[in-house]
Design an enzyme around this catalytic site. Sequence first.
Site, PDB file in Angstrom:
ATOM      1  N   GLY A 159       9.486 -16.681  25.421  1.00 15.60           N
ATOM      2  CA  GLY A 159      10.623 -17.364  26.018  1.00 15.60           C
ATOM      3  C   GLY A 159      11.903 -16.716  25.541  1.00 15.60           C
ATOM      4  NE  ARG A 160      17.053 -18.418  28.405  1.00 16.66           N
ATOM      5  CZ  ARG A 160      18.046 -19.236  28.109  1.00 16.66           C
ATOM      6  NH1 ARG A 160      19.038 -18.844  27.348  1.00 16.66           N
ATOM      7  NH2 ARG A 160      18.053 -20.458  28.578  1.00 16.66           N
TER       8      ARG A 160
ATOM      9  CD  GLU B 259      17.825 -14.092  24.602  1.00 14.86           C
ATOM     10  OE1 GLU B 259      18.959 -14.513  24.895  1.00 14.86           O
ATOM     11  OE2 GLU B 259      17.048 -13.619  25.432  1.00 14.86           O
TER      12      GLU B 259
ATOM     13  CB  CYS C  91       5.823 -13.895  26.248  1.00 12.12           C
ATOM     14  SG  CYS C  91       6.916 -13.803  27.679  1.00 12.12           S
ATOM     15  CG  HIS C  92      10.590 -12.206  25.954  1.00 14.77           C
ATOM     16  ND1 HIS C  92       9.921 -12.581  27.101  1.00 14.77           N
ATOM     17  CD2 HIS C  92      11.553 -11.350  26.356  1.00 14.77           C
ATOM     18  CE1 HIS C  92      10.459 -11.983  28.145  1.00 14.77           C
ATOM     19  NE2 HIS C  92      11.453 -11.223  27.725  1.00 14.77           N
TER      20      HIS C  92
ATOM     21  CE1 TYR D 125       7.226 -10.869  32.118  1.00 13.75           C
ATOM     22  CE2 TYR D 125       9.272  -9.692  31.686  1.00 13.75           C
ATOM     23  CZ  TYR D 125       8.416 -10.335  32.565  1.00 13.75           C
ATOM     24  OH  TYR D 125       8.754 -10.446  33.885  1.00 13.75           O
TER      25      TYR D 125
END
Length: 194
Positions: free
Chosen positions: A90-91, A94, A120-121, A140
Amino acid sequence: MVKRVILLSGDFTENMELFAPLHALQMLGIEVSTVCPGKKKGEKVSTAVHDFEQWQTYTEKQGHQLTLNASWEEVFQTYKEYDGLWIPGGRAPEYLRMNPEVLEVANYFKESGKPLAAICHGPQILVACGGLQGRKLTAYPAQEIEVKLAGAEWVKTDFDQAIVDGNIVTGPAWSANPAVLKHFIELLGVKICF
């Protein structure tokens, strides 16, 4: 002896990459501490639902809220006592990767040989830790450049597959949850008997 896992989260962690492993690990009797830096036990994180529709990239909608069952401060003081670390995507990764404590915890699991899953991330946090030369990772697809720049070998895989390199298990998206979970629990030493 009960296995203990840290599940790292943050606002807009991917919904399926948080709840699916949380519930699966709990079902197996594994104690999972859900934590978010800067938040205490009982506070919530909002998740995001990422899906592929008709555009060139995924869409994002607000998902469920997770009530944290542990405080980051307490888990950070004892993280070396845990058996594994799960980093959903997800975000959240980051901005979590800018937190030195998060990097300390992730680096410990990466280097200690204890099981570490990043999906994923989630590998953005591993990239921020450095020390990936010679490691094989997936994530990802948009992270291929980051993974290569970090010195790791990028492994392209189907969205439902996982890559295992020593103690690190990575997957490209929430559809890889079953594969990542399978390898992660094997690395934890948990046996499922039918």
